[in-house]
Design a protein around this motif. Sequence first.
Motif, PDB file in Angstrom:
ATOM      1  N   VAL A  54       0.692  -1.483  -0.186  1.00 57.26           N
ATOM      2  CA  VAL A  54      -0.120   0.206   0.193  1.00 57.26           C
ATOM      3  C   VAL A  54       1.064   1.008  -0.334  1.00 57.26           C
ATOM      4  CG1 VAL A  54      -1.452   1.408   1.303  1.00 57.26           C
ATOM      5  CG2 VAL A  54      -2.306  -1.314   0.656  1.00 57.26           C
ATOM      6  N   ASN A  55       1.850   1.406   1.158  1.00 58.11           N
ATOM      7  CA  ASN A  55       2.846   2.235   0.924  1.00 58.11           C
ATOM      8  C   ASN A  55       3.718   2.238  -0.750  1.00 58.11           C
ATOM      9  OD1 ASN A  55       4.153   4.937   1.990  1.00 58.11           O
ATOM     10  ND2 ASN A  55       6.034   2.709   2.965  1.00 58.11           N
ATOM     11  N   ILE A  56       3.990   1.217  -1.063  1.00 60.15           N
ATOM     12  CA  ILE A  56       4.505   1.290  -2.625  1.00 60.15           C
ATOM     13  C   ILE A  56       3.343   2.164  -3.681  1.00 60.15           C
ATOM     14  CG2 ILE A  56       5.581  -0.379  -4.557  1.00 60.15           C
ATOM     15  CD1 ILE A  56       6.469  -1.644  -2.396  1.00 60.15           C
ATOM     16  N   CYS A  57       1.906   2.225  -2.904  1.00 59.21           N
ATOM     17  CA  CYS A  57       1.367   1.859  -4.525  1.00 59.21           C
ATOM     18  C   CYS A  57       1.044   3.717  -3.995  1.00 59.21           C
ATOM     19  CB  CYS A  57      -0.463   1.295  -4.304  1.00 59.21           C
ATOM     20  SG  CYS A  57      -0.226  -0.243  -4.536  1.00 59.21           S
ATOM     21  N   GLU A  58       0.934   4.248  -2.860  1.00 60.80           N
ATOM     22  CA  GLU A  58       0.478   5.591  -2.805  1.00 60.80           C
ATOM     23  C   GLU A  58       1.704   6.543  -3.009  1.00 60.80           C
ATOM     24  OE1 GLU A  58      -0.557   5.597   2.079  1.00 60.80           O
ATOM     25  OE2 GLU A  58      -2.563   4.910   1.269  1.00 60.80           O
ATOM     26  N   THR A  59       2.984   6.120  -2.512  1.00 61.54           N
ATOM     27  CA  THR A  59       4.345   6.494  -2.836  1.00 61.54           C
ATOM     28  C   THR A  59       4.006   6.705  -4.385  1.00 61.54           C
ATOM     29  OG1 THR A  59       5.277   5.668  -0.891  1.00 61.54           O
ATOM     30  CG2 THR A  59       7.363   7.001  -2.583  1.00 61.54           C
ATOM     31  N   TRP A  60       3.849   6.100  -5.473  1.00 58.61           N
ATOM     32  CA  TRP A  60       4.078   5.608  -6.550  1.00 58.61           C
ATOM     33  C   TRP A  60       3.073   5.395  -7.416  1.00 58.61           C
ATOM     34  CZ3 TRP A  60       7.986   0.923  -7.126  1.00 58.61           C
ATOM     35  CH2 TRP A  60       8.552   1.150  -6.302  1.00 58.61           C
ATOM     36  N   HIS A  61       2.061   6.809  -6.910  1.00 59.67           N
ATOM     37  CA  HIS A  61       0.762   6.947  -7.304  1.00 59.67           C
ATOM     38  C   HIS A  61       0.402   6.361  -8.500  1.00 59.67           C
ATOM     39  CE1 HIS A  61       1.925  10.474  -4.933  1.00 59.67           C
ATOM     40  NE2 HIS A  61       2.552  10.681  -5.808  1.00 59.67           N
TER      41      HIS A  61
END
Length: 116
Positions: A54-61
């Motif tokens: 989730v953090n990867i996805c949020e960070t990379w939009h």
Amino acid sequence: MEQYSLEKIAAAIRQKRLSMGLTQEQAAEHVGISYSYYTKIENAIQAPALETLVNICETWHISLDRLLLKWTKPDQITPEQTELLCELQNVDAEHIRICRDMLDKLLAINKEQSEQ
């Protein structure tokens, strides 16, 4: 859509990182995890925790489903579209269905135009 195995998740993360022009060390820093942990994820040695994904996805939009499911066009959704999808989380199920129907129609039109 085909669900990703650990190797495919790792490949998707690697592909996204490379498309952003980041090194593994830079990617780990942006995501807020250790370089060691990041390389284990990207090399399919260790499965990432859901919170990390989730953090990867949020960070990379990007959306989590975009990362975990096989998409034929990796850059199909823009950051602006992803932001819009996040806003839809506050909408009730019936309105989501209506929006989904409209998006399906728009994607079908886009596909028809690209095939011409």
